[in-house]
Design an enzyme around this catalytic site. Structure first.
Site, mmCIF file in Angstrom:
data_model
loop_
_atom_site.group_PDB
_atom_site.id
_atom_site.type_symbol
_atom_site.label_atom_id
_atom_site.label_comp_id
_atom_site.label_asym_id
_atom_site.label_seq_id
_atom_site.Cartn_x
_atom_site.Cartn_y
_atom_site.Cartn_z
ATOM 1 N N ASN A 1 0.912 -1.193 -0.142
ATOM 2 C CA ASN A 1 -0.095 -0.099 -0.076
ATOM 3 C C ASN A 1 0.888 0.914 0.102
ATOM 4 O OD1 ASN A 1 -1.837 1.969 0.631
ATOM 5 N ND2 ASN A 1 -2.430 1.320 2.506
ATOM 6 N N LYS B 1 0.131 4.421 -0.159
ATOM 7 C CA LYS B 1 -0.538 5.497 0.267
ATOM 8 C C LYS B 1 -0.021 6.509 -0.691
ATOM 9 C CE LYS B 1 -0.055 3.082 4.716
ATOM 10 N NZ LYS B 1 -0.060 3.136 6.144
ATOM 11 N N HIS C 1 -9.368 0.796 5.094
ATOM 12 C CA HIS C 1 -7.961 0.974 5.784
ATOM 13 C C HIS C 1 -8.249 2.076 7.046
ATOM 14 C CE1 HIS C 1 -3.903 2.378 6.542
ATOM 15 N NE2 HIS C 1 -3.609 1.051 5.720
ATOM 16 N N GLU D 1 -6.560 4.366 8.128
ATOM 17 C CA GLU D 1 -6.517 5.842 7.760
ATOM 18 C C GLU D 1 -7.667 6.418 7.286
ATOM 19 O OE1 GLU D 1 -2.691 5.317 5.629
ATOM 20 O OE2 GLU D 1 -1.846 4.872 7.362
ATOM 21 N N GLU E 1 -5.316 -5.431 10.553
ATOM 22 C CA GLU E 1 -4.286 -4.273 10.945
ATOM 23 C C GLU E 1 -4.368 -3.575 12.094
ATOM 24 O OE1 GLU E 1 -2.253 -2.994 6.934
ATOM 25 O OE2 GLU E 1 -4.020 -1.724 6.968
ATOM 26 N N GLY F 1 2.468 2.010 10.669
ATOM 27 C CA GLY F 1 3.439 3.216 10.746
ATOM 28 C C GLY F 1 3.976 3.374 11.889
ATOM 29 N N SER G 1 3.626 -2.468 10.249
ATOM 30 C CA SER G 1 5.149 -2.485 10.490
ATOM 31 C C SER G 1 5.603 -3.834 10.153
ATOM 32 C CB SER G 1 5.344 -1.892 11.936
ATOM 33 O OG SER G 1 5.087 -0.778 12.268
HETATM 34 P P1 PGA Z 1 3.107 -0.047 7.681
HETATM 35 O O1 PGA Z 1 1.664 0.125 7.234
HETATM 36 O O2 PGA Z 1 3.723 -1.162 7.217
HETATM 37 O O3 PGA Z 1 3.890 1.311 7.277
HETATM 38 O O4 PGA Z 1 2.817 -0.088 9.094
HETATM 39 C C1 PGA Z 1 0.701 -0.817 6.919
HETATM 40 C C2 PGA Z 1 -0.726 -0.230 6.162
HETATM 41 O O5 PGA Z 1 -1.087 1.002 6.468
HETATM 42 O O6 PGA Z 1 -1.089 -0.958 5.363
#
Ligand code: PGA
Length: 250
Positions: A9, A11, A95, A97, A167, A173, A213
């Site tokens: 992803n 983003k 997601h 976010e 997740e 992140g 992560s």
């Molecule tokens: P990350 O993000 O690997 O940077 O933690 C995962 C995601 O948001 O799908």
């Protein structure tokens, strides 16, 4: 049959030129004999060129969102038909976010899921608890409710178009990863929740990805757990060597 999947992803990262560079490096370095299904999700404006770029490879392209309506006065939005028309058949929905920053509710996500399925798209359905939920030991309830309210309206026949992505928000992140044991415990619970609602065949067949992560140094252990079928990768998907190391961690 469950698929092994690693999805990146991207983003809101990489302009047009940077997208091409990243894809070229990915094509060059991706092992051709991998049994892992690899997916990348660049931003909307770069989807069309990504599809063109990857057309002679096995790497697939996903969108990061879709609008629930067919068309109309929705300034700034993108429809499922538009995605399909540029060759994108996969979409990431729910997601954290989108939930937290753009206030997407379970009900809204459910209607986006329905629209994507009506267009024969595959949905990578994301969900997961926040830190406060885990601290208050409410994480199983939260996850069950997100599944029930955002996804379990779909018909049994549509499950072959669904990939689940657990997740935990506190691990996205942040550099903080859920331990392999925490991941396995939750994935087992998720599969059991699907089993109760739709039966064993669907529960055994659905791929459940972990996201939060994932890095080259923790992927192998996480992916070795029996109910983990791959990963949804954010930060590490922007570094080709890390992303490939995660793909090959299987
Ligand atoms: P990350 O993000 O690997 O940077 O933690 C995962 C995601 O948001 O799908």
């Amino acid at each position: 049959m469950r698929n092994k999947i690693v999805a990146g992803n991207w983003k809101m990262n990489k302009n047009s030129e940077q997208t091409e560079d990243l894809l070229n490096e990915l094509i060059e370095k991706m092992p051709i004999d991998t049994e892992v299904k690899v997916i990348v999700a660049p931003t909307f404006v770069n989807l069309s060129s990504a599809v063109d770029h990857l057309q002679f490879t096995s790497i697939e392209v996903a969108a990061q969102n879709v609008h629930q309506s067919e068309s109309g006065a929705f300034t700034g939005e993108i429809s499922a038909d538009m995605l399909k028309s540029v060759g994108v058949g996969i979409v990431i929905l729910g997601h954290s976010e989108r939930r937290a920053i753009f206030h997407e509710t379970d009900a809204l996500i459910a209607s986006k899921v329905n629209t994507a399925l009506e267009h024969d798209m595959t949905v990578i359905f994301c969900f997961g608890e926040e830190l406060k939920d885990r601290q208050s030991k409410n994480h199983f309830n939260i996850v069950e409710n997100q599944l029930r309210d955002g996804l379990f309206q779909i018909a049994a026949k549509d499950w072959n178009h669904i990939v689940l992505a657990y997740e935990p928000v506190w691990a996205i992140g942040t550099g903080e990863t859920a331990s392999p044991e925490q991941v396995q415990e939750m994935h087992e619970f998720i599969r059991e929740t699907v089993r109760k609602a739709y039966g064993s065949d669907i529960a055994e067949d659905v791929s459940i990805l972990y996201g939060g992560s994932v890095k080259p140094d923790n992927a192998k252990e996480i992916f070795s757990k029996p109910d983990v079928d791959g990963g949804l990768i954010g930060g590490a998907a922007l570094k080709v060597d890390d992303f490939i190391a995660i793909v090959t961690a299987f």
